[in-house]
Design an enzyme around this catalytic site. Structure first.
Site, PDB file in Angstrom:
ATOM      1  N   ALA A   9      20.895  33.014  46.827  1.00  0.00           N
ATOM      2  CA  ALA A   9      20.971  33.755  45.329  1.00  0.00           C
ATOM      3  C   ALA A   9      20.221  32.710  44.299  1.00  0.00           C
ATOM      4  O   ALA A   9      19.902  32.996  43.208  1.00  0.00           O
ATOM      5  CB  ALA A   9      22.273  33.909  45.034  1.00  0.00           C
ATOM      6  N   SER A  10      20.165  31.393  44.708  1.00  0.00           N
ATOM      7  CA  SER A  10      19.670  30.580  43.694  1.00  0.00           C
ATOM      8  C   SER A  10      18.008  30.264  43.657  1.00  0.00           C
ATOM      9  O   SER A  10      17.297  29.826  42.987  1.00  0.00           O
ATOM     10  CB  SER A  10      20.327  29.113  43.806  1.00  0.00           C
ATOM     11  OG  SER A  10      19.502  28.262  44.908  1.00  0.00           O
ATOM     12  N   GLY A  11      17.553  30.841  44.569  1.00  0.00           N
ATOM     13  CA  GLY A  11      15.886  31.010  44.754  1.00  0.00           C
ATOM     14  C   GLY A  11      15.396  31.628  43.684  1.00  0.00           C
ATOM     15  O   GLY A  11      15.940  32.311  42.939  1.00  0.00           O
ATOM     16  N   ARG A  12      13.732  31.428  43.510  1.00  0.00           N
ATOM     17  CA  ARG A  12      13.300  32.321  42.645  1.00  0.00           C
ATOM     18  C   ARG A  12      13.401  33.977  42.859  1.00  0.00           C
ATOM     19  O   ARG A  12      13.689  34.500  41.784  1.00  0.00           O
ATOM     20  CB  ARG A  12      11.743  31.943  42.737  1.00  0.00           C
ATOM     21  CG  ARG A  12      11.284  30.728  42.055  1.00  0.00           C
ATOM     22  CD  ARG A  12       9.622  30.374  42.384  1.00  0.00           C
ATOM     23  NE  ARG A  12       9.686  29.857  43.856  1.00  0.00           N
ATOM     24  CZ  ARG A  12       9.934  28.685  44.187  1.00  0.00           C
ATOM     25  NH1 ARG A  12       9.881  27.652  43.268  1.00  0.00           N
ATOM     26  NH2 ARG A  12       9.888  28.307  45.428  1.00  0.00           N
ATOM     27  N   MET A  13      13.273  34.471  43.973  1.00  0.00           N
ATOM     28  CA  MET A  13      13.425  35.730  44.081  1.00  0.00           C
ATOM     29  C   MET A  13      15.081  35.934  44.119  1.00  0.00           C
ATOM     30  O   MET A  13      15.570  37.261  43.648  1.00  0.00           O
ATOM     31  CB  MET A  13      12.857  36.127  45.447  1.00  0.00           C
ATOM     32  CG  MET A  13      11.547  36.249  45.388  1.00  0.00           C
ATOM     33  SD  MET A  13      10.745  37.264  44.338  1.00  0.00           S
ATOM     34  CE  MET A  13      11.556  38.684  44.752  1.00  0.00           C
ATOM     35  N   GLY A  98      12.315  39.991  52.867  1.00  0.00           N
ATOM     36  CA  GLY A  98      10.894  39.726  52.158  1.00  0.00           C
ATOM     37  C   GLY A  98      10.163  38.316  52.493  1.00  0.00           C
ATOM     38  O   GLY A  98       9.307  37.945  52.151  1.00  0.00           O
ATOM     39  N   THR A 100       8.510  35.528  54.308  1.00  0.00           N
ATOM     40  CA  THR A 100       7.290  35.265  54.623  1.00  0.00           C
ATOM     41  C   THR A 100       6.896  34.053  55.451  1.00  0.00           C
ATOM     42  O   THR A 100       8.049  33.119  55.729  1.00  0.00           O
ATOM     43  CB  THR A 100       6.011  35.387  53.881  1.00  0.00           C
ATOM     44  OG1 THR A 100       6.017  34.184  52.899  1.00  0.00           O
ATOM     45  CG2 THR A 100       6.276  36.430  52.911  1.00  0.00           C
ATOM     46  N   HIS A 155      -1.440  31.223  44.945  1.00  0.00           N
ATOM     47  CA  HIS A 155       0.339  31.213  44.593  1.00  0.00           C
ATOM     48  C   HIS A 155       0.599  30.002  43.779  1.00  0.00           C
ATOM     49  O   HIS A 155      -0.100  28.997  44.047  1.00  0.00           O
ATOM     50  CB  HIS A 155       0.904  31.235  46.092  1.00  0.00           C
ATOM     51  CG  HIS A 155       1.143  32.978  46.407  1.00  0.00           C
ATOM     52  ND1 HIS A 155       0.042  33.312  47.209  1.00  0.00           N
ATOM     53  CD2 HIS A 155       1.931  33.680  46.434  1.00  0.00           C
ATOM     54  CE1 HIS A 155       0.276  34.510  47.577  1.00  0.00           C
ATOM     55  NE2 HIS A 155       1.199  34.825  46.937  1.00  0.00           N
ATOM     56  N   LYS A 159       5.086  27.269  46.927  1.00  0.00           N
ATOM     57  CA  LYS A 159       4.944  28.133  48.106  1.00  0.00           C
ATOM     58  C   LYS A 159       4.666  27.227  49.348  1.00  0.00           C
ATOM     59  O   LYS A 159       3.709  26.206  49.268  1.00  0.00           O
ATOM     60  CB  LYS A 159       3.821  29.247  47.928  1.00  0.00           C
ATOM     61  CG  LYS A 159       3.994  30.091  49.185  1.00  0.00           C
ATOM     62  CD  LYS A 159       3.010  31.373  48.775  1.00  0.00           C
ATOM     63  CE  LYS A 159       2.875  32.098  49.923  1.00  0.00           C
ATOM     64  NZ  LYS A 159       4.178  32.899  50.495  1.00  0.00           N
TER      65      LYS A 159
HETATM   66  P1  NAD Z   1      12.976  29.661  47.105  1.00  0.00           P
HETATM   67  O1  NAD Z   1      12.785  28.662  47.770  1.00  0.00           O
HETATM   68  O2  NAD Z   1      12.958  29.753  45.464  1.00  0.00           O
HETATM   69  O3  NAD Z   1      14.097  30.378  47.407  1.00  0.00           O
HETATM   70  C1  NAD Z   1      15.000  30.453  48.758  1.00  0.00           C
HETATM   71  C2  NAD Z   1      16.245  30.359  48.594  1.00  0.00           C
HETATM   72  O4  NAD Z   1      17.007  30.389  50.070  1.00  0.00           O
HETATM   73  C3  NAD Z   1      16.702  28.935  47.973  1.00  0.00           C
HETATM   74  O5  NAD Z   1      17.496  29.249  47.238  1.00  0.00           O
HETATM   75  C4  NAD Z   1      17.539  28.597  49.391  1.00  0.00           C
HETATM   76  O6  NAD Z   1      18.470  27.588  49.159  1.00  0.00           O
HETATM   77  C5  NAD Z   1      17.956  29.631  50.124  1.00  0.00           C
HETATM   78  N1  NAD Z   1      18.429  29.347  51.638  1.00  0.00           N
HETATM   79  C6  NAD Z   1      17.971  28.737  52.503  1.00  0.00           C
HETATM   80  N2  NAD Z   1      18.558  28.713  53.576  1.00  0.00           N
HETATM   81  C7  NAD Z   1      19.660  29.652  53.383  1.00  0.00           C
HETATM   82  C8  NAD Z   1      20.550  29.992  54.044  1.00  0.00           C
HETATM   83  N3  NAD Z   1      20.943  29.497  55.471  1.00  0.00           N
HETATM   84  N4  NAD Z   1      21.638  30.922  53.488  1.00  0.00           N
HETATM   85  C9  NAD Z   1      21.540  31.305  52.250  1.00  0.00           C
HETATM   86  N5  NAD Z   1      20.457  30.921  51.594  1.00  0.00           N
HETATM   87  C10 NAD Z   1      19.456  29.985  52.090  1.00  0.00           C
HETATM   88  O7  NAD Z   1      11.624  30.627  47.487  1.00  0.00           O
HETATM   89  P2  NAD Z   1      11.233  31.920  46.717  1.00  0.00           P
HETATM   90  O8  NAD Z   1       9.917  31.728  46.030  1.00  0.00           O
HETATM   91  O9  NAD Z   1      12.287  32.668  46.271  1.00  0.00           O
HETATM   92  O10 NAD Z   1      10.682  32.699  47.971  1.00  0.00           O
HETATM   93  C11 NAD Z   1      11.389  33.002  49.176  1.00  0.00           C
HETATM   94  C12 NAD Z   1      10.462  33.766  50.459  1.00  0.00           C
HETATM   95  O11 NAD Z   1      10.221  35.073  49.842  1.00  0.00           O
HETATM   96  C13 NAD Z   1       9.139  33.031  50.781  1.00  0.00           C
HETATM   97  O12 NAD Z   1       8.897  33.274  52.069  1.00  0.00           O
HETATM   98  C14 NAD Z   1       8.144  33.657  49.869  1.00  0.00           C
HETATM   99  O13 NAD Z   1       7.055  33.693  50.578  1.00  0.00           O
HETATM  100  C15 NAD Z   1       8.847  35.145  49.733  1.00  0.00           C
HETATM  101  N6  NAD Z   1       8.435  36.341  48.918  1.00  0.00           N
HETATM  102  C16 NAD Z   1       8.155  37.453  49.428  1.00  0.00           C
HETATM  103  C17 NAD Z   1       7.727  38.386  48.497  1.00  0.00           C
HETATM  104  C18 NAD Z   1       7.510  39.594  49.042  1.00  0.00           C
HETATM  105  O14 NAD Z   1       7.149  40.482  48.096  1.00  0.00           O
HETATM  106  N7  NAD Z   1       7.690  40.124  50.238  1.00  0.00           N
HETATM  107  C19 NAD Z   1       7.686  38.114  47.030  1.00  0.00           C
HETATM  108  C20 NAD Z   1       7.814  36.549  46.649  1.00  0.00           C
HETATM  109  C21 NAD Z   1       8.085  35.632  47.736  1.00  0.00           C
END
Ligand code: NAD
Length: 268
Positions: A9-13, A98, A100, A155, A159
């Site tokens: 939940a704290s991640g970018r997505m 989502g 990758t 990107h 990333k």
């Molecule tokens: P991010 O690093 O900002 O977020 C990932 C989050 O996952 C972090 O908050 C992290 O603490 C959390 N996390 C890690 N381990 C965990 C666990 N065991 N339980 C719960 N949470 C956990 O990364 P992001 O930029 O949000 O991207 C995440 C992934 O999504 C990457 O693989 C990226 O390539 C992919 N992505 C895919 C699309 C798509 O359209 N499919 C679009 C954007 C990003």
């Protein structure tokens, strides 16, 4: 209302998804999960995001979160998503992946979970990119091997995997248009004395920097002309909207691992 759990939940997505689910008339935010030891665990989500209290506590107990959800949306890391695929399938919770950067072994484990669970996995959740995949396949088939295919992606600096999941999907689309296996023709990031370009190769190149959300060019370079197919993502909410749509769509499906093409009704 479909009950949604958001992983990471704290991640970018993750933060984008939380906002989107809260605005939705079709879904409700049932649970938010972060990794054990993360500073947000135990805090109110709204406060953790720097705003007002929302009455949803961030937790690290995945099983409890799954027990309260119809679907879990997961943009985290490969090992997290692989483990979650098994647990979501066992709990009967639809899983939108989502994330990758998966290895072949990871993909096999997810496919196994898809025998009993309901999964949508897509390296890119946008309508435009999924359309671009269809176009790439079509152009690769029409132009033939005289046109060299190079896929260039850009990107943001955070990333962690390259080439991007989207670049690989576009590579698969180009390879399928040429009726070859991507693994046999992929040429990832050239360096040094590489020799002349191998006929039929599909090249991959990754730019990393700043705040690029995601850009992909598929270049078909022939003698005397180039065709370039381009997608530019200008708002990360695009991917979150696609993921939520996938979570809602999965509610009406049987077990299987589906793609965004299935969700969008664009064919497998
Ligand atoms: P991010 O690093 O900002 O977020 C990932 C989050 O996952 C972090 O908050 C992290 O603490 C959390 N996390 C890690 N381990 C965990 C666990 N065991 N339980 C719960 N949470 C956990 O990364 P992001 O930029 O949000 O991207 C995440 C992934 O999504 C990457 O693989 C990226 O390539 C992919 N992505 C895919 C699309 C798509 O359209 N499919 C679009 C954007 C990003």
């Amino acid at each position: 209302m479909v009950r949604i759990a958001v992983m990471g939940a704290s991640g970018r997505m993750g933060q984008m998804l939380v906002r989107l689910v809260e605005e939705s008339d079709l879904a409700v935010l049932a649970a938010v999960v972060e990794r054990a030891g993360h500073g947000w665990v135990g805090q109110d989500l709204g406060r953790a995001m720097g705003g007002v209290e929302r009455g949803v506590i961030v937790r690290d107990d995945l099983d409890a979160a799954l027990s309260e959800a119809d679907a879990v949306i997961d943009f985290t890391a490969p090992q997290v998503s692989v483990a979650l695929a098994e647990r979501a399938a066992a709990s009967g919770v639809a899983h939108v992946i989502g994330t990758t950067g998966f290895s072949d072994e990871d993909l096999a484990a997810i496919a196994e979970a898809g025998k009993t669970g309901r999964i949508v996995r897509a390296g890119n959740m946008s309508l435009g990119v999924n359309l671009l995949m269809g176009l790439t396949r079509q152009v690769a088939s029409a132009l033939g091997a005289d046109y060299d295919i190079e896929i260039v992606e850009a990107h943001h600096r955070h990333k962690v995997d390259a080439p991007s999941g989207t670049a690989l999907m576009l590579g698969e689309a180009a390879a399928s248009g040429r009726e070859v296996a991507l693994a046999d023709v992929a040429d990832r990031g050239r360096h040094g004395i590489t020799g002349a370009r191998a006929a039929g190769a599909i090249g991959f190149h990754a730019i990393r920097g700043g705040d690029y959300i995601g850009e992909h060019d598929v270049i078909f370079a022939g003698e005397g002309e180039r065709v370039v197919l381009r997608h530019v993502a200008s708002d990360r909410a695009l991917f979150a909207r696609g993921a939520l749509r996938a979570a809602l769509w999965l509610q009406g499906q049987g077990p299987g691992e589906y793609s965004m093409l299935d969700v969008l009704g664009l064919g497998g």
